[in-house]
Design a protein around this motif. Structure first.
Motif, PDB file in Angstrom:
ATOM      1  N   GLU A  46     -13.520 -44.733 -93.081  1.00 18.52           N
ATOM      2  CA  GLU A  46     -12.549 -43.656 -92.880  1.00 18.52           C
ATOM      3  C   GLU A  46     -12.656 -43.077 -91.475  1.00 18.52           C
ATOM      4  O   GLU A  46     -11.636 -42.789 -90.829  1.00 18.52           O
ATOM      5  N   TYR A  47     -13.871 -42.904 -90.997  1.00 20.13           N
ATOM      6  CA  TYR A  47     -14.093 -42.307 -89.676  1.00 20.13           C
ATOM      7  C   TYR A  47     -13.435 -43.137 -88.578  1.00 20.13           C
ATOM      8  O   TYR A  47     -12.873 -42.591 -87.617  1.00 20.13           O
ATOM      9  N   ALA A  92      -8.258 -41.874 -95.038  1.00 15.26           N
ATOM     10  CA  ALA A  92      -9.255 -40.858 -95.342  1.00 15.26           C
ATOM     11  C   ALA A  92      -8.969 -40.211 -96.687  1.00 15.26           C
ATOM     12  O   ALA A  92      -7.822 -39.977 -97.053  1.00 15.26           O
ATOM     13  N   SER A 110     -25.988 -41.676 -89.341  1.00 18.66           N
ATOM     14  CA  SER A 110     -26.336 -40.970 -90.573  1.00 18.66           C
ATOM     15  C   SER A 110     -27.686 -41.429 -91.094  1.00 18.66           C
ATOM     16  O   SER A 110     -28.150 -42.538 -90.806  1.00 18.66           O
ATOM     17  N   LYS A 167     -18.139 -45.974 -96.999  1.00 19.67           N
ATOM     18  CA  LYS A 167     -16.788 -45.432 -97.160  1.00 19.67           C
ATOM     19  C   LYS A 167     -16.486 -44.428 -96.050  1.00 19.67           C
ATOM     20  O   LYS A 167     -15.397 -44.440 -95.453  1.00 19.67           O
ATOM     21  N   CYS A 168     -17.429 -43.554 -95.760  1.00 20.58           N
ATOM     22  CA  CYS A 168     -17.240 -42.565 -94.693  1.00 20.58           C
ATOM     23  C   CYS A 168     -17.006 -43.240 -93.342  1.00 20.58           C
ATOM     24  O   CYS A 168     -16.169 -42.791 -92.551  1.00 20.58           O
ATOM     25  N   GLU A 191     -12.816 -36.460-100.267  1.00 19.56           N
ATOM     26  CA  GLU A 191     -14.235 -36.345-100.585  1.00 19.56           C
ATOM     27  C   GLU A 191     -15.071 -36.538 -99.338  1.00 19.56           C
ATOM     28  O   GLU A 191     -14.766 -37.358 -98.486  1.00 19.56           O
ATOM     29  N   LYS A 192     -16.162 -35.800 -99.253  1.00 23.94           N
ATOM     30  CA  LYS A 192     -17.091 -35.928 -98.120  1.00 23.94           C
ATOM     31  C   LYS A 192     -18.483 -36.214 -98.671  1.00 23.94           C
ATOM     32  O   LYS A 192     -18.880 -35.678 -99.698  1.00 23.94           O
ATOM     33  N   SER A 193     -19.248 -37.034 -97.940  1.00 32.96           N
ATOM     34  CA  SER A 193     -20.600 -37.385 -98.369  1.00 32.96           C
ATOM     35  C   SER A 193     -21.624 -36.890 -97.362  1.00 32.96           C
ATOM     36  O   SER A 193     -22.313 -37.646 -96.712  1.00 32.96           O
ATOM     37  N   GLN A 220     -21.889 -43.931 -97.702  1.00 31.21           N
ATOM     38  CA  GLN A 220     -21.748 -43.810 -96.256  1.00 31.21           C
ATOM     39  C   GLN A 220     -20.817 -44.874 -95.683  1.00 31.21           C
ATOM     40  O   GLN A 220     -20.093 -44.623 -94.717  1.00 31.21           O
ATOM     41  N   TYR A 231     -21.026 -42.896 -84.921  1.00 34.22           N
ATOM     42  CA  TYR A 231     -21.282 -42.294 -86.225  1.00 34.22           C
ATOM     43  C   TYR A 231     -22.712 -42.643 -86.621  1.00 34.22           C
ATOM     44  O   TYR A 231     -23.064 -43.820 -86.704  1.00 34.22           O
ATOM     45  N   CYS A 273     -24.489 -37.286 -89.511  1.00 37.63           N
ATOM     46  CA  CYS A 273     -24.332 -36.886 -90.907  1.00 37.63           C
ATOM     47  C   CYS A 273     -25.641 -37.128 -91.640  1.00 37.63           C
ATOM     48  O   CYS A 273     -26.262 -38.186 -91.484  1.00 37.63           O
TER      49      CYS A 273
END
Length: 272
Positions: free
Chosen positions: A258-259, A265, A208, A254-255, A268-270, A252, A206, A238
């Motif tokens: 979840e990822y 999950a 970003s 949080k993302c 909401e998406k960032s 991020q 991941y 991302c």
């Protein structure tokens, strides 16, 4: 979560070293013995000029993992880029060889690859990618935010972001000159191609970066390299509005949790 501050003697560093650790805690529930319970582990690496306390002091980490079954380990690596320095300490060995053993000895931490994750921001993003791409057999996933993917290119791109007077000297003390770095075991592009060509299990990646980050173009270049040269790697990129600061890293984080399935999950998406 239970918050622990641990000081222990590191064999690879040859000195006492601190860890900040979050352990699962079921708040408001009567304690129950679980001597055989083992938890997934997330190693979080700090950025340049920060330390092992940064994630606790500056992010929503503890709130995000509260009541979830995960151990979060936050080591301190000073300004080492998590690397065995050419003229410095063995921080790569400390992170990849020593900490997994120490953590599993001290805490109810799983030692299974599928339960082990690593992430970081800026300098820590470089360190996390280097660890996972050098030792893909150890990590199920790696997350890098606003990564200093190439320390030498980061120096050029960052401008005045790194205000430490000896920042450039420090990079040379760690890696040698830029020609020594390219194509070496410290070069993330080299490591990514090596991992992609290998037959070992490969970590989910991941990656970003904020669009206003001074390192944005450097991160986009790495994204393009990964998509062009390593299409077989499980790589997710991302980007969204944001700079090189906690205003970008907090959502991020949080993302990332979840990822990797470390927290449930949300809808909401960032960023995309």
């Amino acid at each position: 979560m239970a918050l622990l501050n641990v000081d222990f003697h590191s064999y690879y560093l040859g000195m006492d070293s601190p860890l900040t650790v979050l352990l699962p805690e079921k708040r408001g529930r009567k304690p129950e013995a679980a001597p055989d319970k083992k938890y997934p582990v997330l190693y979080l690496l700090h950025g340049h000029a920060d330390d092992n306390t940064a994630w606790i002091r500056k992010s929503d980490l503890e709130l995000l993992v509260r009541d979830h079954d995960v151990i979060v380990v936050m080591p301190s690596a000073h300004r080492s880029f998590y690397t065995n320095g050419k003229y410095g300490h063995l921080y790569f060995d400390y992170i990849t060889k020593e900490l997994p053993i120490v953590v599993s000895n001290f805490f109810p931490a799983s030692t299974r690859r599928e339960d082990t994750f690593i992430g970081g921001l800026s300098m820590g993003g470089y360190g996390a990618l280097k660890a996972a791409l050098s030792c893909p057999e150890q990590y199920a996933g790696v997350a890098a935010m606003s990564a200093a993917n190439s320390p030498f290119e980061a120096m050029k791109a960052a401008g005045t972001m790194f205000s430490v007077s000896d920042f450039m000297d420090n990079v040379y003390h760690i890696f040698g000159d830029e020609e020594e770095y390219k194509g070496s075991k410290d070069d993330l592009e080299y490591l990514a191609k090596q991992t992609a060509a290998s037959t070992v299990p490969k970590p989910k990646i991941y990656h970003s970066c904020g669009q206003q980050d001074p390192l944005y173009s450097l991160n986009v270049e790495f994204k393009q390299f990964m998509e062009t040269n390593c299409p077989d790697l499980d790589y997710h990129y991302c980007e969204c509005e944001g700079n090189h600061n906690w205003g970008f890293w907090n959502p991020q984080l949080k993302c990332i949790l979840e990822y990797f399935g470390l927290i449930p999950a949300s809808q909401e998406k960032s960023g995309t």
